[in-house]
Design a protein around this motif. Sequence first.
Motif, PDB file in Angstrom:
ATOM      1  N   ILE A  32       0.830  -1.210   0.000  1.00  0.00           N
ATOM      2  CA  ILE A  32       0.000   0.000   0.000  1.00  0.00           C
ATOM      3  C   ILE A  32       0.861   1.254   0.000  1.00  0.00           C
ATOM      4  O   ILE A  32       1.815   1.370   0.776  1.00  0.00           O
ATOM      5  CB  ILE A  32      -0.932   0.011   1.224  1.00  0.00           C
ATOM      6  CG1 ILE A  32      -1.781  -1.268   1.259  1.00  0.00           C
ATOM      7  CG2 ILE A  32      -1.833   1.240   1.204  1.00  0.00           C
ATOM      8  CD1 ILE A  32      -2.491  -1.495   2.586  1.00  0.00           C
ATOM      9  N   TYR A  33       0.477   2.202  -0.856  1.00  0.00           N
ATOM     10  CA  TYR A  33       1.131   3.506  -0.924  1.00  0.00           C
ATOM     11  C   TYR A  33       0.040   4.573  -0.855  1.00  0.00           C
ATOM     12  O   TYR A  33      -1.126   4.303  -1.155  1.00  0.00           O
ATOM     13  CB  TYR A  33       1.928   3.660  -2.226  1.00  0.00           C
ATOM     14  CG  TYR A  33       2.955   2.578  -2.429  1.00  0.00           C
ATOM     15  CD1 TYR A  33       4.279   2.762  -2.029  1.00  0.00           C
ATOM     16  CD2 TYR A  33       2.608   1.363  -3.032  1.00  0.00           C
ATOM     17  CE1 TYR A  33       5.222   1.759  -2.218  1.00  0.00           C
ATOM     18  CE2 TYR A  33       3.548   0.358  -3.212  1.00  0.00           C
ATOM     19  CZ  TYR A  33       4.850   0.565  -2.804  1.00  0.00           C
ATOM     20  OH  TYR A  33       5.788  -0.420  -2.982  1.00  0.00           O
ATOM     21  N   TYR A  34       0.442   5.786  -0.493  1.00  0.00           N
ATOM     22  CA  TYR A  34      -0.549   6.860  -0.355  1.00  0.00           C
ATOM     23  C   TYR A  34      -0.021   8.134  -0.993  1.00  0.00           C
ATOM     24  O   TYR A  34       1.124   8.529  -0.776  1.00  0.00           O
ATOM     25  CB  TYR A  34      -0.841   7.147   1.122  1.00  0.00           C
ATOM     26  CG  TYR A  34      -2.204   7.756   1.370  1.00  0.00           C
ATOM     27  CD1 TYR A  34      -3.253   6.974   1.825  1.00  0.00           C
ATOM     28  CD2 TYR A  34      -2.458   9.113   1.149  1.00  0.00           C
ATOM     29  CE1 TYR A  34      -4.517   7.521   2.051  1.00  0.00           C
ATOM     30  CE2 TYR A  34      -3.707   9.665   1.370  1.00  0.00           C
ATOM     31  CZ  TYR A  34      -4.734   8.862   1.823  1.00  0.00           C
ATOM     32  OH  TYR A  34      -5.970   9.395   2.032  1.00  0.00           O
ATOM     33  N   ILE A  35      -0.877   8.780  -1.793  1.00  0.00           N
ATOM     34  CA  ILE A  35      -0.557  10.086  -2.350  1.00  0.00           C
ATOM     35  C   ILE A  35      -1.528  11.098  -1.746  1.00  0.00           C
ATOM     36  O   ILE A  35      -2.746  10.924  -1.792  1.00  0.00           O
ATOM     37  CB  ILE A  35      -0.682  10.113  -3.884  1.00  0.00           C
ATOM     38  CG1 ILE A  35       0.299   9.119  -4.519  1.00  0.00           C
ATOM     39  CG2 ILE A  35      -0.419  11.526  -4.420  1.00  0.00           C
ATOM     40  CD1 ILE A  35       0.222   9.039  -6.035  1.00  0.00           C
ATOM     41  N   GLY A  36      -0.971  12.158  -1.151  1.00  0.00           N
ATOM     42  CA  GLY A  36      -1.799  13.179  -0.522  1.00  0.00           C
ATOM     43  C   GLY A  36      -1.154  14.546  -0.646  1.00  0.00           C
ATOM     44  O   GLY A  36      -0.163  14.727  -1.356  1.00  0.00           O
ATOM     45  N   SER A  37      -1.718  15.500   0.054  1.00  0.00           N
ATOM     46  CA  SER A  37      -1.187  16.862   0.004  1.00  0.00           C
ATOM     47  C   SER A  37       0.003  16.996   0.950  1.00  0.00           C
ATOM     48  O   SER A  37       0.257  16.138   1.793  1.00  0.00           O
ATOM     49  CB  SER A  37      -2.284  17.865   0.372  1.00  0.00           C
ATOM     50  OG  SER A  37      -2.765  17.620   1.676  1.00  0.00           O
ATOM     51  N   LYS A  38       0.708  18.103   0.816  1.00  0.00           N
ATOM     52  CA  LYS A  38       1.923  18.298   1.614  1.00  0.00           C
ATOM     53  C   LYS A  38       1.608  18.563   3.074  1.00  0.00           C
ATOM     54  O   LYS A  38       2.331  18.098   3.960  1.00  0.00           O
ATOM     55  CB  LYS A  38       2.750  19.448   1.030  1.00  0.00           C
ATOM     56  CG  LYS A  38       3.314  19.148  -0.352  1.00  0.00           C
ATOM     57  CD  LYS A  38       4.086  20.331  -0.914  1.00  0.00           C
ATOM     58  CE  LYS A  38       4.621  20.002  -2.306  1.00  0.00           C
ATOM     59  NZ  LYS A  38       5.347  21.150  -2.905  1.00  0.00           N
TER      60      LYS A  38
END
Length: 354
Positions: A32-38
């Motif tokens: 599992i990987y996650y892309i989000g805001s800074k």
Amino acid sequence: MKKIILTGGGTAGHVTPNIALIPKLKELGYEIYYIGSKNGIERQLIEDLNIKYYPISSGKLRRYFHKDNFTDPFRVLKGVKQAASIIKKIKPDIVFSKGGFVTVPVIIASKLKKVPTIIHESDFTPGLANKIAMPFCSNVCVTFPETLDAIPKGKGVYTGPPIREEILKGNSELGYKEVGFSTSKPVVMIMGGSLGAVKINSHVRSILPSLLEEFNVIHLCGEGKVDQSLMEIDGYKQYPYVKEQLPHLFAITDVIVSRAGANSIYEFLALKKPNVLIPLSKAASRGDQILNANSFEKQGFSQVIYEEKLSDEVLLKKIKNVYDNRADYIEKMEKAKSALGLEKILELIEKKRR
């Protein structure tokens, strides 16, 4: 190993459904990987779970005039480029999005990289970010069956909400130990959302002396909104935000006062907790919480206070009324059809991954 990228952010409501999926995805063998805001709330929540987190640029998409409307499209384009680079590196089998502005670049980049994507829409009507992302996704899961009418033909799937399993495993003994309350009074929990709600906080503190005559009060008031002058009041416990202890606090709660985000209210339903809902007004939102709240009131799960009618007197009266009639609310909740969508969403992820 199978790989999945999760995305969603801005508020806890755009993160907690992803958190609900994580244990089950691990059981199914996903990396599992996650892309989000800074700087969004999602970063800390996800990094605390030891999930690899990739921050990207994102712009807020608005329906109204704002000077940043001229620059935010460039932030979105930058985010698309960053997300595409991350996707190229990870080579995921699928992307799952819970919504929020940060997800738009991720969904567009996934389409460019030919990675199947699934979106989940919590509310009655799709939010702007999800509307923009829909042409680029494979499917859209919805919480309310009525929402299917707003989804492009062939893409909508009614799943219900993914409820966090740990929410259902609270221990009342641990809850009382956490707050230090006696068991002589019922407990009211006030929730203003992960970012807090200044107006709700103000009214709660105004009626606090009256509330404390009959109830103990747990107040989740938002980051930076704890009132230090009220820290030592017996029967009143403030938190900016609660994570691990929340199931135990729910276990000792008799009535909840909350905004009307779909994820939250479906958790109240699953927990059989009578509630007073104060949806965000149309002046501060697109009105989705009003639709959510009206649905739950119509089904007999909640009482609603519209924000423009919120007052000390009305809030105190509603809390007492819901508590006094709690057996009726619980009975209706127990008869409600289950709409726990965790397994349905997982089945769709397995079916759609490349």
